[in-house]
Design an enzyme around this catalytic site. Structure first.
Site, short mmCIF file in Angstrom:
data_model
loop_
_atom_site.label_atom_id
_atom_site.label_comp_id
_atom_site.label_asym_id
_atom_site.label_seq_id
_atom_site.Cartn_x
_atom_site.Cartn_y
_atom_site.Cartn_z
N GLU A 97 113.20 -23.39 -126.45
CA GLU A 97 112.95 -23.13 -127.88
C GLU A 97 114.23 -22.74 -128.62
OE1 GLU A 97 110.23 -23.88 -129.31
OE2 GLU A 97 108.68 -23.82 -127.76
N ASP A 238 106.44 -33.99 -122.63
CA ASP A 238 106.66 -34.81 -123.84
C ASP A 238 108.12 -35.07 -124.23
OD1 ASP A 238 106.92 -32.12 -124.48
OD2 ASP A 238 105.34 -32.10 -125.98
N GLU A 331 93.99 -28.93 -130.02
CA GLU A 331 95.00 -28.92 -128.98
C GLU A 331 94.60 -29.84 -127.82
OE1 GLU A 331 98.16 -25.93 -129.43
OE2 GLU A 331 97.71 -27.91 -130.19
N GLU A 352 103.07 -33.65 -134.96
CA GLU A 352 103.31 -34.88 -134.18
C GLU A 352 102.65 -36.14 -134.75
OE1 GLU A 352 104.82 -31.67 -131.81
OE2 GLU A 352 102.85 -31.88 -132.77
N THR A 455 113.79 -32.74 -131.35
CA THR A 455 112.33 -32.60 -131.22
C THR A 455 111.76 -31.52 -132.14
OG1 THR A 455 110.52 -32.63 -129.61
CG2 THR A 455 112.27 -30.99 -129.26
#
Length: 555
Positions: A97, A238, A331, A352, A455
Site C-alpha cells: 500500500e 490481481d 466484494e 475497477e 494500480t
C-alpha cells in the site's frame, strides 16, 4: 449523426461536471474534518490513520486535482506535503500500500508538476522535492526485500525495518506490484537498486508457478512454499498480472510481456468459464470457488491493453449485469447462485469496473460504457453520499453504510469516472502535443501521452524514463568533458551559474515523431545532429551544462 453526437457530448459534459462536484464534496470535507489524518470518516466527520500516518488522502488525490484542472490547489498541496510529511516514524506500514499510494502518488505528482505550473528545479525531471520524498519512502521499504527468495515481507516498520517475528507469508500481489514505481524511481534517480529488487521479486513468482502455469494467493517468502493455493485473477493476485503488462509497456520489456502471455493461456485454460473467471486449485486446476470478486473487474481493462478487446467486452458485460443487480459490485458474488456471498456484501466505492469502462471506451467508443459511468455516478450519489463526503457501502442489499472513505475513492474512482467523460483530457493525448525539456543528457520529450497508470491510478509518463538515463557512452562523454573542464580550470577563470529553467526549443522535434511510449527514445537516432551535451544556443567551448549546472567561460 450530428445532433445525436452533440447531445451525447452535452450529456458527457454534464456528467463530467457532476463527477467534479463529487470530488470537491469529498475532498473539501477531508481537508475540513480529517486532515492531517490518512482518511476521512464521513459519518462522524473526523479522521483516522489507516495505512501509516502520511495524510494519505492528500497524496492520493494530488494528481486528480491536476486532471480536474485545479493547478492552484495542486501547487498548495505540493508545499503542504513538503513541509508536513515525514517517513521517519515508528509505524508498521504495508509495503504494497505504501508503494502504490505514497511512492506512486509522489512520483506521478513529481512528473506532472511542471504541467501544473510548479517552479521546477534545474535538474527536473531527474531531481525535485517530490522525487526525493518518493525515493525516501521507497528506501524505507527496501529492508522488506532482504529475504532468501527476494520476495518481500508484507509489512515493514518505517523506523526499524522488518520486525522480528514478522509473518513471512505475503500475497502474490504484495510481491509482484513494484516494477512500475520502482523502475521509474531507478530511471529518474540513476540508482538501480529499486528496479533490481522489483525484478527479482517478479521473477521469483514466475519461478514458483505450478506445473500447469498458475500462481497461488499467498506464499512464504523465506521458503517459497505456497500457503494459499487458490489461483485466480482477483484479490491477492490481481496487480501482479497488471504489472507484468504495464511494466512491459513502460519499459518496452518483451520478457515481462511473454510472462504475462504464458499466464494468460493458463488462466483461460483453467479458470475461464462462459466469460467469467473462477478460482481453481493452482496445481490441479479444479474449481475451488465459483465466485466473482469485485477486484477482478480490472481484468477487461487489462485485456484491452493487450488488444484483446472482444473478450474484454464480453467479460465486462457480465460484470456490468452484477452492477445493475445491486447498484454496485459486492466484494464477492456467487456466480451459480447469482447472489452475494455471506459477509461479503459490501461495496467500498471501488474503481475497477469504472477503470475497465474507461479503457474500453478509449478502444471502442461503445456507448454502453458511458451508461456504466452514468449508473456509477447515480448510485454512488444516491446510496453513499452523506453530509461529510461519501461512505463505504457496508451492505448493497439494504444500503447500510460504514464510517470510512478510502483514499482510492479520490485517487481512482473519481479519476476514472472523470476521464471516461472527458475525452479531451491531457491524459488522453495521442502524441500530437508534447513538451521538449533540456536535461544534462540532451533533450527529452515529455507529456506526449501514453501514460501508464499504476494500480492506484497514478499516471506515469513513460517518456520521462528516458530523460535521466545515463547510457554508458554518454557517461564517458560527461567524464571526458569534466576532465577537459578541470584541465582548463588551471589556466582559465570560470563562474558557476544555475541553469535557466529549461527553455523549450521550438525546432527540437517534429510532431510526427512524438509517439507516446517511445518519445523519449527518439532522440538517440538524431544523436549525430549535435552533441547530446552541447547547449542549443551557443557553441560548446563557451558554454557547458553538466547535471543542471552551467559553466560559463569568463575570459
Amino acid at each position: 449523426a450530428g445532433p445525436g453526437r452533440a447531445g451525447a457530448e452535452r450529456a458527457c459534459l454534464c456528467r463530467r461536471e457532476r463527477v467534479r462536484a463529487m470530488f470537491y464534496h469529498a475532498y473539501e470535507h477531508y481537508l475540513e474534518s480529517a486532515f492531517p489524518y490518512d482518511e476521512l470518516r464521513p459519518l462522524t466527520c473526523d479522521g483516522q490513520d489507516t495505512w501509516g500516518s502520511f495524510s494519505l488522502t492528500l497524496i492520493d488525490a494530488l494528481d486528480t486535482l491536476l486532471i480536474l484542472g485545479n493547478v492552484s490547489e495542486f501547487q498548495r498541496v505540493v508545499n503542504v506535503l513538503q513541509e508536513g510529511v515525514d517517513f521517519d516514524i515508528d509505524v508498521n506500514a504495508s509495503v504494497f500500500e505504501t508503494n502504490i499510494r505514497v511512492v506512486g502518488g509522489l512520483l506521478s505528482a513529481h512528473l506532472l508538476s511542471r504541467k501544473a505550473g510548479v517552479e521546477v528545479e534545474a535538474g527536473w525531471p531527474c531531481s525535485g522535492p517530490l522525487l526525493r520524498m518518493a525515493e525516501e519512502a521507497a528506501r524505507k521499504l527496501l529492508p522488506a526485500f532482504q529475504t532468501p527468495t527476494g520476495m518481500p515481507y508484507g509489512t515493514v516498520n518505517l523506523l526499524h525495518g522488518v520486525n522480528p517475528g514478522e509473518t513471512p507469508v505475503t500475497c502474490t500481489a504484495g510481491i509482484g506490484t513494484f516494477i512500475v514505481e520502482f523502475a521509474t524511481l531507478s530511471h529518474l534517480t540513476g540508482d538501480p537498486v529499486f528496479e533490481d529488487v522489483a525484478r527479482k521479486a517478479l521473477k521469483a513468482l514466475w519461478k514458483n508457478r505450478s506445473d500447469i502455469g498458475l500462481v497461488g494467493n499467498h506464499i512464504d517468502v523465506i521458503t517459497a512454499k505456497w500457503v494459499a493455493q487458490d489461483a485466480g485473477i482477483g484479490a491477492g493476485v490481481d496487480s501482479y498480472f497488471e504489472y507484468l503488462v504495464k511494466g512491459a509497456i513502460l519499459l518496452q520489456d518483451k520478457e515481462l510481456m511473454s510472462m504475462f502471455l504464458e499466464y494468460n493461456k493458463a488462466i483461460k485454460n483453467y479458470t475461464k468459464f462462459d466469460d467469467w473467471y473462477l478460482w481453481v486449485q493452482m496445481y490441479k486446476g479444479t474449481v475451488s470457488m465459483p465466485v466473482f470478486q469485485s477486484l477482478e473487474a480490472y481484468w477487461p481493462g487489462l485485456q484491452s491493453l493487450i488488444g484483446d478487446v472482444d473478450n474484454a467486452m464480453r467479460t465486462f458485460l457480465n460484470y456490468y449485469t452484477v452492477w445493475k443487480q445491486f447498484g454496485g459490485l459486492p466484494e464477492f458474488y456467487n456466480i451459480p447462485q447469482g447472489y452475494t456471498v455471506d459477509k461479503r456484501e459490501g461495496y467500498p466505492l471501488r474503481p475497477e469496473l469504472i477503470e475497465s469502462a474507461m479503457y474500453l471506451y478509449r478502444a471502442t467508443r461503445d456507448p454502453t460504457l458511458l451508461e456504466l459511468g452514468r449508473d456509477a455516478v447515480e448510485s454512488i450519489e444516491k446510496i453513499s453520499k452523506v453530509d461529510c463526503g461519501f461512505a463505504t457501502i457496508k451492505d448493497l442489499r439494504d444500503h447500510r453504510l460504514d464510517n470510512r472513505m478510502e483514499s482510492f475513492f479520490l485517487a481512482e474512482t473519481i479519476k476514472y469516472l472523470y476521464l471516461l467523460f472527458d475525452p479531451d483530457n491531457f491524459i488522453h493525448n495521442d502524441g500530437s502535443d508534447f513538451d521538449v525539456v533540456v536535461t544534462a543528457y540532451g533533450e527529452c520529450v515529455l507529456s506526449a501521452g501514453g501514460y501508464v497508470f499504476n494500480t492506484e491510478a497514478h499516471p506515469i509518463d513513460p517518456a520521462a524514463l528516458h530523460c535521466c538515463r545515463k547510457r554508458r557512452e554518454e557517461q564517458w562523454e560527461v567524464e571526458d568533458l569534466m576532465r577537459e573542464f578541470y584541465s582548463q580550470k588551471k589556466t582559465k577563470r570560470f563562474t558557476l551559474k544555475r541553469a535557466p529553467d529549461h527553455g523549450e526549443r521550438e525546432d527540437a522535434k517534429d510532431p510526427a515523431d512524438a509517439s507516446s511510449e517511445k518519445a523519449g527514445e527518439k532522440r538517440n537516432s538524431k544523436k549525430s545532429s549535435h552533441s547530446l551535451l552541447s547547449c542549443p544556443s551557443q557553441s560548446f567551448n563557451s558554454k557547458l551544462a553538466v547535471l543542471g549546472q552551467v559553466f560559463l567561460d569568463n575570459t
